[in-house]
Structures are given as C-alpha cells and as structure tokens.
Scaffold this active site. Structure first.
Site, PDB file in Angstrom:
ATOM      1  N   GLY A 671       0.824  -1.206   0.000  1.00 49.68           N
ATOM      2  CA  GLY A 671       0.000   0.000   0.000  1.00 49.68           C
ATOM      3  C   GLY A 671       0.854   1.250   0.000  1.00 49.68           C
ATOM      4  O   GLY A 671       2.053   1.203   0.275  1.00 49.68           O
ATOM      5  N   THR A 672       0.217   2.366  -0.315  1.00 49.55           N
ATOM      6  CA  THR A 672       0.937   3.633  -0.318  1.00 49.55           C
ATOM      7  C   THR A 672       0.163   4.635   0.506  1.00 49.55           C
ATOM      8  O   THR A 672      -1.050   4.768   0.338  1.00 49.55           O
ATOM      9  CB  THR A 672       1.102   4.150  -1.759  1.00 49.55           C
ATOM     10  OG1 THR A 672       1.771   3.151  -2.491  1.00 49.55           O
ATOM     11  CG2 THR A 672       1.929   5.421  -1.791  1.00 49.55           C
ATOM     12  N   GLY A 673       0.840   5.275   1.417  1.00 50.09           N
ATOM     13  CA  GLY A 673       0.172   6.283   2.235  1.00 50.09           C
ATOM     14  C   GLY A 673       0.727   7.644   1.906  1.00 50.09           C
ATOM     15  O   GLY A 673       1.503   7.803   0.954  1.00 50.09           O
ATOM     16  N   TYR A 675       2.894   9.338   3.343  1.00 53.28           N
ATOM     17  CA  TYR A 675       4.308   9.589   3.628  1.00 53.28           C
ATOM     18  C   TYR A 675       5.243   8.635   2.940  1.00 53.28           C
ATOM     19  O   TYR A 675       6.453   8.802   2.982  1.00 53.28           O
ATOM     20  CB  TYR A 675       4.568   9.497   5.135  1.00 53.28           C
ATOM     21  CG  TYR A 675       3.495  10.125   5.943  1.00 53.28           C
ATOM     22  CD1 TYR A 675       3.367  11.511   5.957  1.00 53.28           C
ATOM     23  CD2 TYR A 675       2.613   9.349   6.667  1.00 53.28           C
ATOM     24  CE1 TYR A 675       2.371  12.095   6.684  1.00 53.28           C
ATOM     25  CE2 TYR A 675       1.610   9.944   7.400  1.00 53.28           C
ATOM     26  CZ  TYR A 675       1.490  11.316   7.410  1.00 53.28           C
ATOM     27  OH  TYR A 675       0.503  11.903   8.126  1.00 53.28           O
ATOM     28  N   LYS A 692       7.471   0.975   6.466  1.00 52.54           N
ATOM     29  CA  LYS A 692       7.056   2.131   5.673  1.00 52.54           C
ATOM     30  C   LYS A 692       8.294   2.902   5.245  1.00 52.54           C
ATOM     31  O   LYS A 692       8.984   3.494   6.069  1.00 52.54           O
ATOM     32  CB  LYS A 692       6.118   3.015   6.496  1.00 52.54           C
ATOM     33  CG  LYS A 692       5.801   4.308   5.783  1.00 52.54           C
ATOM     34  CD  LYS A 692       4.635   5.035   6.413  1.00 52.54           C
ATOM     35  CE  LYS A 692       3.340   4.338   6.099  1.00 52.54           C
ATOM     36  NZ  LYS A 692       2.181   5.100   6.548  1.00 52.54           N
ATOM     37  N   ASP A 790      -5.156  12.499  10.369  1.00 53.89           N
ATOM     38  CA  ASP A 790      -5.486  11.881   9.085  1.00 53.89           C
ATOM     39  C   ASP A 790      -6.248  10.583   9.281  1.00 53.89           C
ATOM     40  O   ASP A 790      -5.907   9.559   8.703  1.00 53.89           O
ATOM     41  CB  ASP A 790      -4.206  11.650   8.267  1.00 53.89           C
ATOM     42  CG  ASP A 790      -4.525  11.233   6.836  1.00 53.89           C
ATOM     43  OD1 ASP A 790      -5.687  11.412   6.403  1.00 53.89           O
ATOM     44  OD2 ASP A 790      -3.626  10.712   6.155  1.00 53.89           O
TER      45      ASP A 790
END
Ligand SMILES: *[C@@H]1O[C@H](CO)[C@@H](O)[C@H](O)[C@H]1NC(C)=O
Ligand SMILES: *[C@@H]1O[C@H](CO)[C@@H](O)[C@H](O)[C@H]1NC(C)=O
Ligand SMILES: *[C@@H]1O[C@H](CO)[C@@H](O)[C@H](O)[C@H]1NC(C)=O
Ligand SMILES: *[C@@H]1O[C@H](CO)[C@@H](O)[C@H](O)[C@H]1NC(C)=O
Ligand SMILES: *[C@@H]1O[C@H](CO)[C@@H](O)[C@H](O)[C@H]1NC(C)=O
Ligand SMILES: *[C@@H]1O[C@H](CO)[C@@H](O)[C@H](O)[C@H]1NC(C)=O
Length: 933
Positions: A671-673, A675, A692, A790
């Site tokens: 996944g991509t967040g 940050y 991450k 967030d």
C-alpha cells in the site's frame, strides 16, 4: 397519409382537453392563503435565522406577485388543494426565537407542525388549540419553558404529541385524556411535576408513553392498565412512589416496561408475568421487596431483566435459566440468598451477569463456563465459597470478572490464562492460596488486577512483564516472598502499584524508574533490604511513596519525592527526612556525593552502553562505516547511521529488511500512504513486520527531535493502535517499522463487495468501538495528547479477528508537516473537518470529525459524501439503520441494531460543524462502552 393527419388532430384535441382540465384544477388561491403567508413572514421576522438557511426561500410576496409562491417554493411549507397551509416542517433548521408572533388563529388548516431540534424558547401559547385540525405536533429538542397549556386538550385530532427534551414545567394537564386518537405521547426530559393524571387511562390508542426524566410524584394510576395498545411505557427517573398497580399486567402489547429510578415499593406484581411480549423489564433503583415473582419465568421473550438496587430477598429462581434470549441479567444490590442456579449455564446469549452485593452462598457452578458470550460477570460481596471452577478459562469473551469479597478458597486456576479478553480482574478479599499462576501473564490486555487480601505465596511471576496495558496492580496483603522481579519495569502505564504487606525481600529493582505514569507506590510492610535505588529520583514528581516497615539501609536519595514519603521504620536508613534519623556524615557527604554519584553514573552508562552495543552488534558489524568511539550510549545524534531506535527483539537490521523486501521490490508493496510506501517484510518465518519507506526528504531536519518523537511513539501500547517498533535511517533509505496486520486496511475491505460481506454488524460496531478507544487513548491518556490528523478508512488496519488498529498515529506530527502544507499531505479529502477550510488550528476535534465520517462509512459501507453536509437539515430520525445501512449484508439483528443506532447518533454528533459542540473521543468511547445498570 390521411390516417396520419387524422391521428395528429386527435392528438391535438386530446392535448387541448388535458390542458383545460389541468387549468381548472390549479388551486384557486384564496386571499386567506395570502394572509397566512404574510403572517408567517411576520413571525419569521421575529426569529434569529442562521446564514444560508433554507428559510431564505420565504421571500416577501411584494417581490413576487404570484400567490402560489409560498406553496411551491417556501421551504418546509406544504399546502392543501385550496392553497391553504397544511404542513409546516422546520425541523433542525437552527432557528432561534419564540412563538409569541406565531399566527395560530390564521393557520386553520394546519395538520402537521414540526419545530423539533431548534432553539425555540419561551412558553407554548394557549392559542395553540386554535390549530384544531392538527394531527402531528413535534416541539421536541428545543428550550420551550412554562407549562403545557391545558387548552391543548381541545385538539381532538392529535395522534402524535412530542414535547420531549425541553424545559417544560408544571403538571401534565388532565385534559390530555381527551385525545382519543393519540398514539405517541413523549414529554420525557423536562421538569414536569405533579402526579400522572388517571385520565391518561382514556388514551386507548396509545402505543408510546414516555414520561421519563421529570419530577413526577405520587402513584402510578391503576387506569394505565386500560392502555391495551401500549408497547412502550417508560416512567423512569421520576419520584413515583407506592406499589405498582397489578393492572399493568393487562398491558399485553408491552415490549418495554421501564420503572428505573423511582421510589416504588411493595412486591413486584405477579401479574407482570402476563406481559408475554415483554423484551425489556427494568425496575432497578426502587424499594421493591419480597421475592422475585415466579411468574416472571413465563416472559420467554425477555432480553433485559434488570431487578438491581432494590430490597428483594429469597432465592434466585433456577427457572430464570430458561429465558434463553436474555442478554442482560442484573440482580445486584438486593438481599437475595441461596445458591447461584447452575441452570444459568444455559443462558448462552448472556453478555452481562450481575449478582454482586447480595447474600448468596454455595459454590460458583462450573456450568457458568458455558456462557460463551459473557463479557461481564460480577458476584463480589456475597458469601460464595468453594474454589474457582477451571471452566472459567472457557469464557474467552470475558472482559470484567469480579469475585472479590467472598469466601473462595483453593488456587487461582491456571486456565485463567485462556481469558484473553480480560481487562479487569478482581479476586481480592478471599482466602485463595497457592502461587500466582505464571499463565496469568497471558491475559495481555489486563488493565486492572486486584489479588489483594488473600493467602497467595511464592514469588511474583516474571510473566507479569506481559501486562503492557496495566494501570492498577494490587497484590498487597498476601504472603508473597522472594524479590520483586525486574519485569515490573515493563508495566509503563501503571498509575498505582501496591505490593505492601507481603514478605518481599532483597533490593528494590532499579527498573521501577521506568514507571513514569506512577502516582502511588506502596511497598511498605515487607522485608525489602539494601539501599533505596538512586533512580527513585527519576520517578514522576508528586508521587505518593510508602516504603515504611522494611529493612532498607543507607541514605535516602536527595529528591523532593521523599519529602512527604512514608519511609519510617527502616532501622538502618538515614537522611534529612521526617521519621528517619539524620546520617552521621550528612555534612561530609554533601561535599563528596556529587563526585561519587557522577562516578557511578559513568560506570552505569558504560555498562548499559556495552549491553546495548552487544544487542545491536549484528547490525553494526555488518556495516563497518560507523565511527562510534565512546561506548557511552547508543547515540541517536549520529545521523546517517543504520540504526537509530528499535524496540524490538534485537536482530532486526537494515540489511535484513532489504533482503526481506528484495531491495524494496514492488512485489512486496502492500500500500501507499501519504508519507511513503508500505512493504511487507518477513524477517523470520514467524516474524512479519510492515515497513514504511519514507519518501526521501519527508524526514524532518531536526533529527534529534525526530528521534525523541519516535522513541515516545514506540512506547505507546494500546490494542487499537498499530505498534511502532522503531525507525531506521540510512543515506539511501529511511523507514519506520510497524506491526503487520493480516487483514489489511478497512478501506480495502469496504471497497470490495466480496470482503465487505465478511464484516457483519457485530464486527462493524466493534471496529467503531476500537477506533474510538484508540483515539480516546491518544487524546486523553497520552501526555502531551497526540492528534492523528489523518483518520480515514485507509489508516485503520484490521487484525485476523477484525479488531481495528489505528495506523500512522503521530506520523504527521513526527514529520513536522508545517501548517501550510499539511492539508495537502496529511488530511484526506472527505474526512477533513470543515473549520480547517478557514482556520489552520488543528486540535482533537478535527480527529473527532474524521472519526464521525469513518463511523458513518463503516455502517453505510461507502463514503457518506453529501449526506454529511445535509445532516443539519435532515430530521433527527433520518439517520437510522433502515435509511443508510450497507445493503450488501443482511440488516442487523435486534441484538446489534441498538448499537448501530448508537453509532449513527454518535457519528451525527461528531460531524457537528461547530467543533465546540462535538463530543470528545473520551465521551464517545465511554458511551460505546457504557455498562448501564
Ligand atoms: C415568482 O415565482 C415564480 C415561481 O417560483 C417564478 O417562476 C417567477 O419567475 C417569479 N416572479 C418574479 C417576478 O420573481
Ligand atoms: C437565542 O436568542 C436569545 C435572545 O436573542 C439569546 O439570548 C440566545 O443565546 C440564543 N440562543 C442560541 C442557542 O443561539
Ligand atoms: C377519562 O378518565 C377520567 C378519569 O379516569 C374519567 O373520569 C372520565 O370519565 C374519562 N373521560 C372520558 C371522556 O372517557
Ligand atoms: C471447558 O473447560 C474445561 C476445564 O478447563 C475443559 O475440560 C472443557 O473441555 C472446556 N469445555 C469447552 C466446551 O471448551
Ligand atoms: C535538613 O533539611 C532542612 C529543610 O530542607 C534544612 O533546612 C536543613 O538545613 C537540613 N539539615 C541538614 C543537616 O542537612
Ligand atoms: C421534515 O423535513 C425534513 C427535512 O427538512 C425531512 O427529512 C422530513 O422527512 C420532513 N418530515 C415530514 C413528515 O415530511
């Protein structure tokens, strides 16, 4: 051709005819309706109306000569076919004002009048009875005051009368008995006084009678027994007295009977056993005496049977075990005697079983181990004897167990280690013996443990180090011996630790210095020896310390914490403290001490450094670039090195992660967040972490500050927050290492039609609870509070049991995204609180708003979108499961439905556009957890 012309002329003729018919049915707007509209405009002028109110559609008729305008374009107005106003619905419109100028005498045809959920104040004028055609009247949730005008009794057509949640006082007028068609009467949560008029017994169509939360006194009138259609009778929280009339046994349609918190006395009438439809019988907090009527066992649909806080005596009927739908059974705080029936083991739907504060004797039946759904079990303060059945270990949902203040003997069963949900366990004040089983350490969620006042012996097991959440630990008044294990230092959330009145020996472990939340420490009345560790000076200021009655020696460390400490009765202790003798060399020491202390400090630091160095050796040896010279401390300051912080079991290093992710290969990305990209890294067969990798440049410039923040975050342990293990930095990559959760993000599950079917209502409610708990913890239990900034379904991860864990907590703060760019990076569109559009002040209430969006989304299965902005204009009863629930799964069963309702009403409160009016996460979490009775 001719045929075609023919047919089109037919068509023309037909259309003309239709036009004529239509024209003739256009309402003939009489001058009366103009008069109505003008009068309403005058009333409108007396009100305070919010900006952008839909009431701006009530434009002056001078601006538009068309008399039909009020009927066609005025918000909340509906006319009858004569153009006269029939319906006025201004619910939830933010209006503030009175009814002084309301044109009652003109609105002759009004049938439906709804002003609920506004800020109307002042009296309800008696002229209201001029609205003689009124069928529906809803003034609820305002601040109307004064009395209910008796003239209201002339409104013979009324079927619905809602006056609840105002400030209305005075009596219920006798005249209300005239409403032959009334089906719903709610006047709860006001200041109504006087008695319940017997004339209410004439309301034979009544379904709902809601009088709770007032100051009603006197008797419950016998005549209420005439209300054969009544399904819900709630008179709770008043001052009603006398006995309950047996005529209530005639209310055979009743589902809910709530008499909670009055001064009712006498026996519970046997006739209540006739109420075969009853699901909730709540009579707690009264003065009922006599025994539990045996007729109650006929109420086979009962889900709640709440008889607590009365003066009931006699035995507990074993037939209650046949009420198989019971979820809540409370008999607490009565004078009940005899045994706990073993038939209770058949109540397999039961969540809460309260029998505490009675006079029960005999053993705890082992059959209770079958209550698979039980979350709360309390039988403390009775005279229960025998031993604790090992079958309790099967109660894997149990969160709170209180068996304290009884006569229990035998050992604490090692099966207790299977109760993985346990939060609060008290076995205090019994005669339990043997050792504290090592297995108790497996109850890793424990927050409160009280084993005091028993006869436990042996040592305190080292497995206590697993209670990472515990904040209250009381093992006092036992016969525990040996030393206090150093694992005590792992209980970093402890606020109170009591090990007094045991036979504990040797030195106090220096690890106590990790207990940075501690407010109270009692180690008195033991056999502790050696000197008081210097690290006591590191404990929080103002802590209440009791070390008296031990065999401590040496000098009391210089710390303000000892000024008020109880420290006497340690014969070999000295210092300039009350209750302790002055040291002979006090003055000499003053000169030598600083040097002496410093020396010890340097040696200690070297030792710690050496140990830590050893632990990280593997990592350091692999990369020889580092230039550490002095082994004082694993230095955080040297940026660019491989390891900075890791609270992990040691062997995780930079190259392990590179290897496990094949040098951050796309294939390992999960996944991509905001940050960075998240990778799954399997370091060893059973050791999977989420890594991450931060976007380059997103790491902040203040390296030391950053590392301190990471360190603080790694110390946070909460079951609803993803654990941050540590941080690793290198010239090429920087990454954060997190706990890996099997079920991925809530977002990915809700988006999938297949996966979302697995999320039933129970799980969904539980997810909302989990998120609320996690946020409440960060806002209220962390110091300083941590704001997420967030919260969205992408940041909530689910473990294998679908328990929610909030991820990316503190990341936005960590990366010190300054206010000018955080909305761009940190907030997720659709979850950002509206005030952030014009103010950049980020506080807890922004998270509360985002939580509201998430809660709604979990119930709806999709983002609520525009529903959020239209909420203030929607009726208070719009947000109900039927209207919004995710249709991909079957509707909630009656068991969870209430909880879904609760989630929706809390979500609504959290989405209030005024941040000050939003509840705190603490309030939300308490509301979701509340154990009512
Ligand atoms: C009056 O209102 C009607 C209906 O809303 C509208 O069609 C018409 O244009 C309005 N006339 C004026 C002069 O504003
Ligand atoms: C409503 O108006 C009154 C009088 O103008 C004012 O005192 C009161 O604060 C207002 N209430 C609200 C909730 O705005
Ligand atoms: C209504 O109830 C009162 C008191 O119970 C009774 O005296 C009266 O006759 C009843 N009125 C009607 C219209 O039934
Ligand atoms: C419950 O616990 C007992 C004793 O610990 C055990 O023998 C039994 O198999 C368990 N029963 C179930 C249904 O798990
Ligand atoms: C003991 O403490 C008191 C108050 O802090 C101080 O005034 C006094 O000088 C001290 N006595 C000695 C011997 O250090
Ligand atoms: C009253 O108005 C609200 C919205 O303003 C609407 O949701 C509700 O359905 C209306 N009630 C009736 C009975 O029309």
């Amino acid at each position: 051709m001719a045929k075609q012309i023919m047919s089109s002329s037919y068509l023309l003729f037909f259309s003309l005819a239709l036009l004529i018919i239509t024209l003739s049915t256009i309402p003939n707007f009489a001058s009366a309706s103009l008069e109505e509209a003008n009068a309403l405009l005058k009333w409108k002028a007396s009100l305070e109306i919010p900006k952008n109110s839909l009431l701006s559609s009530w434009i002056s008729l001078a601006l538009n000569s068309s008399a039909s305008v009020p009927c066609t374009s005025w918000f909340g107005v509906v006319c009858n076919s004569d153009g006269s106003i029939q319906k006025l619905n201004l619910t939830s419109s933010g209006l503030n004002g009175t009814l002084h100028r309301f044109p009652f005498s003109l609105l002759q045809n009004l049938m439906h009048f709804d002003l609920s959920v506004n800020n109307f104040f002042g009296p309800i004028p008696p002229e209201i009875h001029l609205l003689s055609k009124l069928v529906y009247l809803d003034f609820s949730e305002n601040t109307f005051s004064g009395v209910i005008p008796p003239e209201i009794g002339n409104m013979h057509q009324l079927t619905i009368l809602y006056l609840h949640s105002n400030n209305i006082s005075g009596p219920i007028p006798i005249e209300l008995g005239n409403f032959k068609s009334l089906t719903d009467f709610k006047v709860n949560n006001n200041q109504i006084s006087g008695s319940i008029p017997s004339s209410l017994g004439n309301l034979t169509s009544l379904n709902v009678l809601s009088l709770y939360g007032n100051h009603l006194s006197g008797l419950i009138p016998i005549e209420l027994g005439n209300l054969k259609s009544l399904t819900n009778l709630d008179v709770s929280d008043n001052q009603l007295s006398g006995s309950v009339p047996s005529s209530l046994g005639d209310l055979t349609s009743l589902n809910i009977l709530n008499l909670f918190q009055n001064q009712l006395s006498g026996p519970i009438p046997t006739e209540l056993g006739n109420l075969m439809s009853l699901t909730h019988l709540v009579v707690c907090k009264n003065q009922f005496n006599g025994s539990i009527p045996s007729s109650l066992v006929n109420l086979s649909n009962l889900q709640w049977l709440i008889l607590s806080f009365n003066k009931l005596s006699g035995p507990i009927l074993s037939e209650i075990g046949k009420l198989k739908y019971l979820t809540h059974l409370s008999l607490r705080t009565n004078h009940l005697s005899g045994f706990i029936p073993s038939s209770f083991g058949d109540l397999t739907s039961l969540n809460q079983l309260y029998m505490h504060e009675n006079e029960l004797v005999g053993p705890i039946p082992s059959e209770l181990g079958k209550l698979k759904s039980l979350t709360d079990f309390k039988v403390n303060n009775n005279k229960i004897s025998g031993s604790i059945p090992p079958e309790f270990g099967n109660l894997t949902q149990l969160q709170r167990l209180d068996l304290s203040s009884n006569n229990l003997v035998g050992e604490i069963p090692k099966e207790f280690g299977k109760m993985k949900s346990m939060l609060d366990l008290s076995l205090a004040g019994n005669r339990l013996s043997g050792v504290i089983p090592l297995e108790l350490g497996f109850c890793e969620l424990l927050e409160v443990l009280d084993l005091s006042k028993n006869r436990l012996n042996g040592s305190i097991p080292t497995s206590i180090g697993q209670w990472a959440q515990i904040h209250y630990l009381n093992l006092s008044n036992n016969m525990l011996s040996e030393k206090i294990p150093s694992e005590i230092g792992k209980l970093v959330h402890l606020t109170e630790l009591d090990l007094s009145h045991n036979f504990l020996m040797k030195e106090i472990p220096s690890e106590v210095q990790s207990l940075q939340s501690l407010q109270k420490l009692n180690l008195s009345h033991n056999r502790l020896s050696g000197s008081i560790p210097d690290v006591f000076t590191n404990l929080p200021r103002g802590i209440d310390i009791n070390l008296s009655y031990n065999e401590l020696s040496g000098i009391v460390p210089l710390s303000t914490n000892f000024v008020n400490a109880s420290i006497g009765s340690n014969p070999d202790l000295c210092g300039n403290i009350t209750g302790v003798k002055l040291c002979p060399s006090q003055i000499m020491k003053k000169k030598n001490d600083p040097y002496h202390h410093k020396l010890i400090l340097v040696i200690m630091l070297s030792l710690i450094g050496a140990v830590l160095l050893g632990v990280f050796m593997y990592g350091f040896i692999a990369y020889q670039h580092q230039k550490k010279n002095s082994p004082q401390k694993p230095s955080d300051e040297e940026s660019g090195d491989y390891f900075s912080i890791i609270s992990f079991d040691g062997a995780v290093v930079y190259d392990d992660i590179l290897e496990a992710t094949n040098n951050f290969d796309e294939a390992y990305s999960i996944g991509t967040g905001g940050y960075g990209t998240v990778y799954k890294a399997e370091l060893q067969p059973n050791n999977v972490v989420a890594v991450k990798k931060l976007h380059s440049g997103s790491e902040n410039v203040d390296h030391n500050g950053f590392l301190n923040e990471v360190r603080a975050l790694t110390n946070i342990r909460h079951r609803n927050i993803v654990k941050l293990y540590g941080y690793c930095s290198h010239v090429r990559h920087s990454f954060l290492i997190y706990e890996y959760l099997e079920n991925g993000s809530l977002g990915s599950i809700l988006r999938s039609d297949v996966l979302s079917k697995e999320l039933d209502w129970f799980k969904r409610v539980n997810i909302v609870k989990g998120v609320a708990n996690g946020l409440a913890y960060m806002h209220h239990d962390c110091s300083p509070p941590i704001i997420h900034r967030d919260i969205s379904i992408a940041n909530i991860l689910l473990d294998s049991k679908c328990e929610a864990h909030i991820s990316d907590f503190g990341t936005s703060k960590l990366l010190k995204l300054d206010s000018s760019n955080w909305t761009a990076i940190a907030g997720t569109y659709g979850y950002i609180a509206p005030e952030l559009a014009f103010t950049m002040v980020v506080n807890e209430k922004c998270d509360v708003y985002s939580f509201g969006v998430v809660a709604l989304e979990v119930i709806m299965g999709k983002h609520p979108g525009d529903l959020i902005t239209s909420l203030p204009t929607l009726a208070s009863d719009y947000l109900v499961p039927e209207n919004v629930e995710d249709s991909r799964i079957p509707p909630p069963s009656s068991q969870v439905e209430k909880q879904v309702w609760l989630v929706l009403s809390l979500a609504r409160a959290c989405l209030n556009s005024n941040p000050l009016e939003r509840p705190t996460m603490q309030q939300v979490s308490n509301r979701l957890m509340k154990d009512l009775f």
